[in-house]
Design an enzyme around this catalytic site. Structure first.
Site, short mmCIF file in Angstrom:
data_model
loop_
_atom_site.label_atom_id
_atom_site.label_comp_id
_atom_site.label_asym_id
_atom_site.label_seq_id
_atom_site.Cartn_x
_atom_site.Cartn_y
_atom_site.Cartn_z
N SER A 135 0.86 -1.28 0.00
CA SER A 135 0.02 0.03 -0.09
C SER A 135 0.91 1.50 0.03
O SER A 135 1.65 1.36 1.00
CB SER A 135 -0.90 -0.02 1.37
OG SER A 135 -1.65 1.25 1.38
N LYS A 161 -1.01 -1.11 -4.40
CA LYS A 161 -2.16 -0.26 -4.12
C LYS A 161 -1.78 1.24 -3.99
O LYS A 161 -0.64 1.34 -3.29
CB LYS A 161 -3.02 -0.73 -2.83
CG LYS A 161 -3.99 0.17 -2.03
CD LYS A 161 -4.64 -0.49 -1.03
CE LYS A 161 -4.94 0.31 0.38
NZ LYS A 161 -5.55 -0.46 1.46
N LYS A 163 -2.86 5.17 -2.61
CA LYS A 163 -3.98 5.99 -1.75
C LYS A 163 -4.04 7.04 -2.79
O LYS A 163 -3.32 7.58 -3.40
CB LYS A 163 -3.19 6.61 -0.50
CG LYS A 163 -2.97 5.63 0.45
CD LYS A 163 -4.27 4.93 0.98
CE LYS A 163 -4.00 4.11 2.31
NZ LYS A 163 -5.25 3.39 2.81
N ASP A 188 -7.17 3.19 -3.14
CA ASP A 188 -7.92 3.29 -1.94
C ASP A 188 -8.27 4.78 -1.35
O ASP A 188 -7.23 5.47 -1.17
CB ASP A 188 -7.12 2.61 -0.71
CG ASP A 188 -7.81 2.56 0.61
OD1 ASP A 188 -8.86 3.17 0.78
OD2 ASP A 188 -7.18 1.96 1.49
N GLU A 213 -11.03 0.89 -3.41
CA GLU A 213 -11.36 0.55 -2.09
C GLU A 213 -12.08 1.93 -1.33
O GLU A 213 -11.52 3.08 -1.43
CB GLU A 213 -10.29 0.24 -1.17
CG GLU A 213 -10.22 -0.17 0.15
CD GLU A 213 -8.73 -0.66 0.75
OE1 GLU A 213 -8.04 -0.91 -0.14
OE2 GLU A 213 -8.68 -0.63 1.92
N ASP A 238 -13.93 -1.13 3.09
CA ASP A 238 -12.89 -1.23 4.23
C ASP A 238 -13.73 -0.79 5.33
O ASP A 238 -14.37 -1.32 5.97
CB ASP A 238 -11.62 -0.78 3.90
CG ASP A 238 -10.73 -0.52 5.10
OD1 ASP A 238 -11.16 -0.81 6.06
OD2 ASP A 238 -9.58 -0.04 4.67
N LYS A 262 -10.05 -6.56 7.94
CA LYS A 262 -9.08 -6.41 9.08
C LYS A 262 -9.67 -6.67 10.43
O LYS A 262 -10.33 -6.18 10.71
CB LYS A 262 -8.84 -4.83 9.11
CG LYS A 262 -8.32 -4.18 8.01
CD LYS A 262 -8.23 -2.92 7.98
CE LYS A 262 -7.59 -2.12 6.51
NZ LYS A 262 -7.74 -0.49 6.81
N GLY A 290 -4.32 -4.21 6.24
CA GLY A 290 -3.25 -3.80 7.01
C GLY A 290 -3.63 -2.63 7.70
O GLY A 290 -4.37 -1.69 7.30
O1 OSB Z 1 -7.15 2.04 4.63
O2 OSB Z 1 -6.10 0.20 4.27
C1 OSB Z 1 -5.92 1.15 4.80
C2 OSB Z 1 -3.08 1.88 6.98
C3 OSB Z 1 -3.72 2.41 8.06
C4 OSB Z 1 -5.01 2.53 7.99
C5 OSB Z 1 -5.62 2.35 7.04
C6 OSB Z 1 -5.15 1.73 5.81
C7 OSB Z 1 -3.91 1.40 5.88
C8 OSB Z 1 -3.40 1.13 4.63
C9 OSB Z 1 -1.85 0.19 4.74
O3 OSB Z 1 -3.38 0.89 3.53
C10 OSB Z 1 -1.90 -1.24 4.83
C11 OSB Z 1 -0.56 -1.58 5.19
O4 OSB Z 1 0.46 -1.84 4.77
O5 OSB Z 1 -0.61 -2.12 6.59
MG MG Z 2 -8.45 0.96 3.27
#
Ligand code: OSB
Ligand code: MG
Length: 369
Positions: A135, A161, A163, A188, A213, A238, A262, A290
């Site tokens: 991510s 992925k 952001k 995402d 996402e 999510d 999660k 994650g």
């Molecule tokens: O939205 O998936 C998410 C990290 C912290 C809070 C929300 C998210 C995320 C990530 C990172 O996208 C995922 C990871 O590599 O742990």
């Molecule tokens: Mg997310």
């Protein structure tokens, strides 16, 4: 088995690089590490609440309060046989899924160790390696983004992925598609958009993304169903999925075609597995999200992702993608096929390095002291 003692530590670990989303930036990762003791065994869990209420309303501070004053007293001195039974008990506390999950995961680990099975086995896992990706946070420029993604591809990650947020979406995806036409790519938004932005999603729909996402409201299911009707790309939820019931309603409304699971967001591993099973029954793929976990939370995520309906790569990167140092030994490393190996040892199957934990600990408490 009798649960004799629970210890909490609030730790803080520096991230190798700031992690920026549509709503917040993290430069350090705080979390609560939960240890449960009984019968000569220790179980470990990680509570993934962050310092600020940006991703969810929970924070390290609220989780500490809920754990110390409500959840820990419910389990202390109890004879616990099945970790599945905890969700019903924890239902008396409204909300606070991350606090619940931290403790529940520690108890799963503890009971699996008592039975001499791995956490993956205890959960019903079926594979010894799980597909993973990275991510990638919002970057200062498109050139930086392409460069960073290239670095991860060289390291061996085969799914990326990114952001997105208004102003950092179509152009970012276009830049990556130009540089890497075959890349397995998804985005995402962490709830940064509304239905007024439908044209942006229609534009993104042309880039062969694996999924989009959480584009809309953090608790929304209705508008996501409206958006999904207008897109070919699957929407993955999510933030909007807090319970197995949310998943059931989302699927019947057509709010998404994929779900990110999660354990922290849904209150633990038992609820994660229920969502997994419900999706499997409707042929809806899930994947493991994650929260920038330390090796302790990561180990639980890897075990969960070994269940059969985790059919898309997880946000479960190697330890070195996040941290210069780990609290487990050895750290998680990426296999050349873009997988992490599911630990085989009892429970979470990783050795927790308590001396390392001590170095990152801000405060601690134990019941009984
Ligand atoms: O939205 O998936 C998410 C990290 C912290 C809070 C929300 C998210 C995320 C990530 C990172 O996208 C995922 C990871 O590599 O742990
Ligand atoms: Mg997310």
């Amino acid at each position: 088995m009798y649960l004799e003692r629970v210890a909490l530590r609030h730790i803080q670990m520096p991230l190798l690089a700031p992690f920026e989303t549509s709503g917040w930036v993290e430069t350090e990762r705080s979390c609560i590490i939960v240890a449960v003791f009984g019968g000569g065994l220790i179980g470990w869990g990680e509570c993934v609440a962050m310092d600020g209420p940006w991703y969810s309303y929970e924070t390290t501070e609220t989780a500490w309060h809920i754990l110390r004053d409500f959840l820990v007293p419910m389990v202390l001195g109890q004879d616990i046989q099945h970790a599945e039974d905890l969700s019903a008990q924890f239902e008396r506390v409204r909300g606070h899924p991350m606090a619940k999950a931290g403790l529940e995961i520690a108890i799963w680990d503890w009971l699996a160790k008592a039975s001499g099975v791995s956490l993956a086995q205890a959960l019903g896992g079926v594979r010894d390696r799980v597909d993973v990706g990275v991510s990638v946070g919002i970057q200062p420029s498109l050139a930086n983004l392409v460069e960073r993604v290239e670095r991860y591809l060289i390291e061996g990650y085969r799914r990326i992925k990114i952001k997105i947020k208004p102003g950092w979406d179509v152009a970012a995806v276009q830049a990556l598609r130009r540089a890497f036409p075959e890349l397995r790519l998804q985005v995402d938004a962490n709830s940064a958009y509304t239905l007024a932005h439908v044209p942006i999603f229609q534009a993104l729909d042309e880039y062969n993304l694996l999924l989009v996402e959480q584009p809309l409201g953090a608790d929304d299911l209705f508008d996501h169903a409206q958006l999904q009707q207008q897109l070919r790309t699957p929407i993955c939820l999510d933030e909007s999925i807090h319970t197995p019931d949310d998943a059931r309603v989302a699927l019947s409304l057509g709010s998404c075609r994929v779900i990110n699971i999660k354990p922290g967001r849904v209150g633990g591993l038992a609820a994660s597995r229920r969502i997994h099973d419900l999706c499997a029954a409707q042929n809806i793929p899930v994947w493991c999200g994650g929260m920038l976990e330390t090796g302790i939370g990561r180990a639980a995520n890897v075990a969960l992702a070994s269940l059969p309906n985790f059919r898309l790569p997880g946000d479960i990167s190697a330890s070195a993608r996040y941290y210069a140092e780990e609290v487990i030994d050895p750290p998680f490393v990426l296999n050349p096929d873009s997988t992490l190996t599911v630990p085989r040892g009892p429970g979470i199957g990783v050795h927790v390095d308590e001396r390392q934990l001590d170095r990152f600990t801000l405060r601690r408490m134990a019941c009984p002291a």
